[in-house]
Write a protein that holds these residues in place. Sequence first.
Motif, PDB file in Angstrom:
ATOM      1  N   SER A 148       0.827  -1.209   0.000  1.00 42.26           N
ATOM      2  CA  SER A 148       0.000   0.000   0.000  1.00 42.26           C
ATOM      3  C   SER A 148       0.860   1.256   0.000  1.00 42.26           C
ATOM      4  O   SER A 148       0.491   2.239  -0.650  1.00 42.26           O
ATOM      5  CB  SER A 148      -1.025  -0.001   1.133  1.00 42.26           C
ATOM      6  N   ILE A 149       2.002   1.243   0.686  1.00 42.12           N
ATOM      7  CA  ILE A 149       2.856   2.428   0.633  1.00 42.12           C
ATOM      8  C   ILE A 149       3.329   2.648  -0.809  1.00 42.12           C
ATOM      9  O   ILE A 149       3.299   3.763  -1.340  1.00 42.12           O
ATOM     10  CB  ILE A 149       4.073   2.289   1.588  1.00 42.12           C
ATOM     11  N   LEU A 150       3.742   1.562  -1.464  1.00 39.83           N
ATOM     12  CA  LEU A 150       4.217   1.701  -2.845  1.00 39.83           C
ATOM     13  C   LEU A 150       3.131   2.229  -3.763  1.00 39.83           C
ATOM     14  O   LEU A 150       3.364   3.137  -4.565  1.00 39.83           O
ATOM     15  CB  LEU A 150       4.682   0.338  -3.382  1.00 39.83           C
ATOM     16  N   LEU A 151       1.942   1.689  -3.626  1.00 41.12           N
ATOM     17  CA  LEU A 151       0.860   2.103  -4.517  1.00 41.12           C
ATOM     18  C   LEU A 151       0.534   3.584  -4.306  1.00 41.12           C
ATOM     19  O   LEU A 151       0.396   4.352  -5.274  1.00 41.12           O
ATOM     20  CB  LEU A 151      -0.374   1.237  -4.253  1.00 41.12           C
ATOM     21  N   VAL A 152       0.454   3.987  -3.052  1.00 39.60           N
ATOM     22  CA  VAL A 152       0.185   5.400  -2.759  1.00 39.60           C
ATOM     23  C   VAL A 152       1.311   6.261  -3.325  1.00 39.60           C
ATOM     24  O   VAL A 152       1.081   7.297  -3.955  1.00 39.60           O
ATOM     25  CB  VAL A 152       0.052   5.623  -1.244  1.00 39.60           C
TER      26      VAL A 152
END
Lengths: 515, 420, 307
Positions: B400-404
């Motif tokens: 989720s950090i990467l996607l954000v």
Amino acid sequence: MTSEVFFPSNKSTQAQTPVVSVCGLWKSFPGVTALRDVNLDVYAGEIHAILGENGAGKSTLVKTLYGVYVPDKGDITINGVKAVITSPLDAMRRGLVLVSQVPQLIDTLTVAENLALSLRQFSLMSSVKSVEKFLLDKEEEYGIRINPNTEVWKLSYTQKQLVEVLRALLLNATLVAFDEATTLLPSSEKRKLYDFIRLFRLKGGAVLLITHKIPEAMEISDRVTVLRKGEVVGSFKVGEVSIDQIRLMMFGERFTQPSSTGNSERCVEGREAIVIKDLWVRGDYGTYAVKGVSLTVHRGEILGIAGVAGNGQLELVQSLAGLRRVEKGNVILHVKDGNVEVTNKGPAVIRDLGVGYIPDEPIKTGISIDNTIEENLAIHPKLSSFLINWRAVKDLASSLISKYNVTTPSTTARVKILSGGNLMKILIARELMVAKNVLLAYNPTRSLDEVSAHYVRRLIRDKALNEGMSAVVVSEDLDEVMEVGDKIAVINSGRLVGFFRRGVDRGEIERVMVT
Amino acid sequence: MVVVKRVSAYTICDLLRLLSGGKLAVRSSRACFDLYYVGIPILSIGIGLLISAIIFYTVGVPLDLFINEIGAGFQSYQTLRYSVLLLMLSVGLVMSFKASVWNVGAEGQMIWGMLAGGFVGLFIASCAIYVSPSELSSYISVPGVEVLDASPVKPVISVLRMNPLLGQLLMILAAMLAGGLWALIPAFLKAYVGIDEVASTLILNYVAYQVYNHLVAYVMRGLSVQARQFLRTDRLNSALLFESLPGTTVTLQEVILSLLFFVSMLTLYKYTSIGLRLRVAGSNPQLLRSVGIDERKYVLMAMLLSGMLAGAAGVSILANPGIGKLEKIANVVTPPTFNLGYTAILVSWLSMLDLRLVPVYAYVVASLFQGGGLLQSEVNARFPGLSLTGAALTYIPIGSILLVYVVLRVLVDYSVRFRR
Amino acid sequence: MLDQVQGFVLSITPIFTCLYLASLGNSIVEKSGILNLAIDGAYTLGTAMAFIAVASVRNPTLALIITSFLIGLLGILIAFLTTKLPISHGAVGLSTQFVGYGLASFLAYPVSIKVRNEGVPLNTYLPVTEVVLSYLIISLLIGVITHVLMYRSRLGVAIRAVGENPAVASSLGTNVLGVRVIAAFMGYILIGVASSLYILLYTKNWQEGAGMGYGWISFAISISAGRHPLVGMVTSLIFASLIRYAYVLQDILISYGINVSNYAVIAMPFIAAIIIPLTASVIPQMRRRFTPPKHLGKIFFSEERSV
């Protein structure tokens, strides 16, 4: 809208409501403002030319109309109704169609498949066969003969443009914009296209003709609007103003007579520098694009190659630069140390012999827009060693920037913030510097303003004269070939079909370009 | 919604309108340095953690526990070790990502580092032998010899065969060589055959895990009873283990290695033609070709560099006194690399592919990583019914950090504007 | 003879369908120009969802439908992000993969404990001839339909056009986002079906890491087949046989004195996933026919400058 329904043939009503009206349009890209407060009205039954030199904002204007670009500010009105055009699809639904200089067709698909993408009357599930049948009927009606089952890459340039015209006709457009679509066509083919344009006007359609050629605009259009640096500098009926006045509008105070550069023939040393023997090169789709070209360029001599785009000149230059495989034949470079056979030796060997190369797609292959000016210079193996002396690179960059009059905030600016012309100057500066023996160039002065273009052509000629550099300069602009070349060769369907000396009559060259 | 390009800044108001379904226009621009290099990574971490916290909250992980444990990760002494390993891995990955070579195979390259380093350490720099039970006591006092298995039937001892420093150096070199060679396979496939490196590096990770299992179970399996029982190698001779810094789990050797790599990669990148060519290979490989440089060699170079560094990270894990041996992988979701090869991708991206920022984000991500581990043990102790797995706790926050981050970067690179 | 053929078909179909359908889905997605690096995450997530669904609704077909629809939605999200925003396909795919891995463990692990402890029955498909054969026929039929759709219909033309050159397709009047959303939805539904069948027809149970890597194998199958729906049947068969008969192969090799470990057997399809696309692209005729879409994985940004 209603007025058209009630008075379909009332010409004065039509003339009062423009088909398309542009009001106060602004558009900028990083580093450049392409359109400044542009106003334009196009009426039904009118051929309206937009004139301007390269980079004046003509294409940006028409692409904004077609929904490719979104304007920063300003309104577009279609038939008196304010419109926000969000995509080409949206534009087509509103009756606008664009025909570009580079045919906007997908090469690997057939003609029918390409046109199927445009034809809304066919549902997503309908078969390609039914589209083919429909096209055959329509082609009959318009007198265009192209097999709809042919893949687009097999078509000639003219045929592709005809497919584009057919598309515009089939879509029942109210306005068709031709973005330099006729510029590259040979004169006879141009006339054919003009016939379609006139037919379209006769049916009450509006035409926008985007061009940088003044005679072309004068020949066919009813009204001319001149753009300079993104601004409208004049709009008038054809015949109201003289060609010289238009020139002044297009180029401003910078305007100088292009023929002032020396037209004299030079005597060239006898030594051969580039010898090409029976060269065969394939194009992107496996068929031969260069078919047995043989030619010789002497030391200090410039060979200009003229031809309609797509006749093999691109593949020829790429193969000379080592970027495309030679199937048959040889290329021999005679440099100071002797003769070197460079056929299929790869770009590293060729470039090491002091060969400069200005490629056809500068942003794709000539320069890296995400890197800085300094990096774009240092990347050339001849201009830096393993350990990079960035101070020396900076000095070099500064000197080139002042020599070529590049507008840039600093030498460490990323190239993407430069305008097209300034970007091109960086590329030309680098390649002319490394071109100790040979320069290969394809459209070397694209997107430069007239003054810079003349300057660059003079630099090439000077370098040939003073330092014995030989050059092969291909250009789609015949005027450029005639200005820069000592010898002029004409390429047609992959074969050299004519050789001329400098100072030959333009008409003679044109004739062999077409037939 | 429309995509366009322009210069003005993008505002929170725009974001709110995006969320409320307004028409979106995206344009190219470069925001100011601070927002770009600090704002995006911090914001991505914040939002990504928030998303993960909400996901975990839905199954009953209290928010305060999540925050406490993640916060504790920033102060944990273990964090330093992960930071150092991530620094080593990520500087390598940044070099390769800069060249647009998306090496997602650091996992496999670490595995090969472990195998090669382990092989050198276990069979060349030292060796394990059976001795007769009666002689065992006489060996104990010999320098370089230590008892691996004091069983009364078949005792095993480990004998050091060379200077331990030389042994460690050989282990590191072998690991770097193996990691680099393994990375060259997808590099060749990309450069000369045109097979996408993301897919091939990932697939090769699975192959590497199985090669590891095979070698550990058959070729490198230890002599001691425990090793035979649990399919693992013998312990490394303690003279070959790296030296822990007092009060931490990080070793002196891995600190030196990571600093060495950091400085040398920085130099290579800034002051040599290799660095420049890697950069240009990433932004415009056709330019390299056109000026007469074989761009394919720089794909190999990028992979080789990152693979070598990953190999070194692998052997650093093995030679840590807390580990010291290779054990069979029971499930591919819990490899001996702790998935640091994937985590390092996160570090590289959050650093905006800027080498100078790698140490900062190596520390930040290591803290999150450590926090995730603490959270797992805490949750399992306090809420045994929740059955949260390690994979869930590492992959969900990383993903989720990467996607954000990926989305935010676009929103800033191309500032956003809205139209009716 | 007939029995042998039938036996072969029955034993190979479960793994064949859960590879072929996923590779078919991948082909559709990639033909539209989206680099499909989220496939393994989607596959792993799909197996987890199918497991949870079948444990709760107790009906394999319903579980399959629910799972495929949800995975289809994931495809829409990916198509939207990669087309609407000038965003790296690799970055989106990889991040989605990690989220997929994480969510799969997160969601299915507690259920698997519950299933084990409380003895919840898993109503997966029965391995009877009718069921297995009908899935074989259905998946082959889907393959043929996909082929007709891709190469004979206007939708297929639009999908291939946006994969080749979205800017030109757009100026010809194609709604690039719309077409990619349709393609990704269809493709991901197929990936969802395949991953459901992995649980419902092939393994019939879930453990942590189930399906991980099979997305990549399907990806490799699709590439080796040049993203062609019919050629994919052949490459899928090769991979399916390799996985299904790997242990038989191991026995044969061992009987010849070649010692092959179980780990090599597990690694075999992955090694094949590297080698088979390699051979496919080395053979010149295949290489030309199998060229990927020109714009695969490239950022579509209509305002790109040319000079």
